[in-house]
Design a protein around this motif. Structure first.
Motif, mmCIF file in Angstrom:
data_model
loop_
_atom_site.group_PDB
_atom_site.id
_atom_site.type_symbol
_atom_site.label_atom_id
_atom_site.label_comp_id
_atom_site.label_asym_id
_atom_site.label_seq_id
_atom_site.Cartn_x
_atom_site.Cartn_y
_atom_site.Cartn_z
ATOM 1 N N GLN A 61 71.245 41.636 45.098
ATOM 2 C CA GLN A 61 71.200 42.449 43.884
ATOM 3 C C GLN A 61 72.041 41.847 42.782
ATOM 4 O O GLN A 61 73.236 41.648 42.942
ATOM 5 C CB GLN A 61 71.675 43.870 44.190
ATOM 6 C CG GLN A 61 71.463 44.832 43.043
ATOM 7 C CD GLN A 61 69.977 44.947 42.677
ATOM 8 O OE1 GLN A 61 69.143 45.188 43.534
ATOM 9 N NE2 GLN A 61 69.651 44.741 41.407
ATOM 10 N N ASP A 63 73.033 42.373 38.681
ATOM 11 C CA ASP A 63 72.947 43.350 37.609
ATOM 12 C C ASP A 63 71.979 42.868 36.534
ATOM 13 O O ASP A 63 71.859 41.677 36.279
ATOM 14 C CB ASP A 63 74.338 43.567 36.976
ATOM 15 C CG ASP A 63 75.105 44.633 37.752
ATOM 16 O OD1 ASP A 63 74.500 45.240 38.658
ATOM 17 O OD2 ASP A 63 76.297 44.818 37.458
ATOM 18 N N ALA A 67 65.961 42.710 41.707
ATOM 19 C CA ALA A 67 66.578 42.263 42.960
ATOM 20 C C ALA A 67 65.837 41.049 43.506
ATOM 21 O O ALA A 67 64.603 41.002 43.478
ATOM 22 C CB ALA A 67 66.539 43.392 43.981
ATOM 23 N N LYS A 69 64.402 39.266 46.339
ATOM 24 C CA LYS A 69 63.966 39.628 47.686
ATOM 25 C C LYS A 69 63.560 38.383 48.471
ATOM 26 O O LYS A 69 62.551 37.765 48.167
ATOM 27 C CB LYS A 69 62.783 40.602 47.612
ATOM 28 C CG LYS A 69 63.167 41.948 47.001
ATOM 29 C CD LYS A 69 61.974 42.662 46.414
ATOM 30 C CE LYS A 69 61.065 43.251 47.475
ATOM 31 N NZ LYS A 69 59.929 43.988 46.836
#
Lengths: 185, 185
Positions: A61, A63, A67, A69
């Motif tokens: 993650q 900011d 995200a 993956k």
DNA sequence: TCCTCCATGTAATCGGTTACATGATTCG
DNA sequence: CGAATCATGTAACCGATTACATGGAGGA
């Protein structure tokens, strides 16, 4: 067939990757022989997860950013990839637009066609340089004691790329010479 | 882009042809670098006629068979083909499924991969034989006094095909040797 | 300031493949 | 007797390309 999913498994078999990584690697490392856009990669990854060929390995993650993956290949995915790899392959047609244009050279002035062949030659000289360097890198980091090193396969394929580029360059030079002689008349 | 229409104009620029002829020539004469099915050819021919790039040249009526509709290229079609021919061409990715499989060789037993390379080698040896013969034919019927003979362009392209097949064969042999050595260990 | 990189995804469109349909003739 | 060839075309589907959408960080 569905082509793209085996290309993706091919990359995932070497290391866990995100959809973004897959897209990037296809357009650089695998550049000579396969390509894909995000539109294909993300939906296909989702399908592959559903079918148990890949699984979500980790989520990083950041900011203010989607995200990251990362997916890993499953044992089923590996087996499916192996099954496909040792299966016979249909003959392929190389669809090269420039060859089609070369086939039409007789229709046009040599002066109009020559720059196109010169451009193509330069384009393939650049590709040759990239693949040659890649080949050097691979040979340096290759573990010569491990006959199962994935890099051995990489090297074979890049060698093909190198020879292909050399052939293309040589061919361009030959045609250029012919056109120049024709122009002289 | 629309690729197929220029491939069709390419053939029509040499002689008037029916849709069926175009399909046939693409899958034989142009076989190395382009292909098409009836589904593409017939609707595209109709569009090309509408746009004034080709026109109905003659209709041969055979009993108990669809009429053979022969099309010829128009001057506009010729100009459009020339315009496209001398236009720069984007770099192409060769999408070769077998290279992708070769990239996965490290995953599988040499014994499983060797037959695939041997098959491919034979496949390309056959293609080489076909192109070599084609090249001989072309050289024999070529008019050496006419520098605008379309066959000069055909020869260049077939020469590319010959060299490509030679390269593919050589590469297969190299990989086979490597795999055999690996197997011996 | 504007472009590219990161990182995910969706939507519209286009080109190509496979299969279908007809129907007589010729070849193995 | 069945398959391939000639000769036109249509329909359904599938894969791939182009463009769109978000949005902050860092470099030219």
């Amino acid at each position: 067939m569905s082509s793209i999913r085996y290309a993706m498994l091919t990359l995932l078999a070497r290391e866990p990757l995100s959809g973004y990584d897959i897209k990037q690697q296809m357009n650089s490392r695998m550049g000579p022989f396969w390509k894909a856009g995000s539109n294909q990669v993300y939906p296909e990854l989702a399908k592959m997860e559903e079918e148990g060929l890949a699984l979500l390995h980790s989520v990083e993650q950041n900011d203010h950013r989607p995200a990251r993956k990362v997916y890993a290949i499953t044992e089923r995915g590996r087996q499916e990839l192996i099954r496909w790899t040792i299966e016979p392959t249909e003959p392929e047609t190389m669809k090269d637009e420039f060859l089609l244009k070369a086939y039409n050279s007789w229709l046009v002035e040599s002066a109009d066609m020559l720059p196109r062949f010169e451009e193509k030659q330069k384009e393939h000289e650049k590709k040759l340089a990239v693949y040659s360097e890649k080949l050097n890198e691979l040979n340096q980091i290759l573990d010569p004691l491990n006959p199962r090193d994935p890099l051995l396969s990489s090297i074979s394929v890049v060698e093909f790329g190198v020879e292909y580029e050399k052939l293309y360059i040589k061919w361009c030079q030959q045609v250029i010479e012919k056109l120049r002689k024709q122009e002289a008349n």
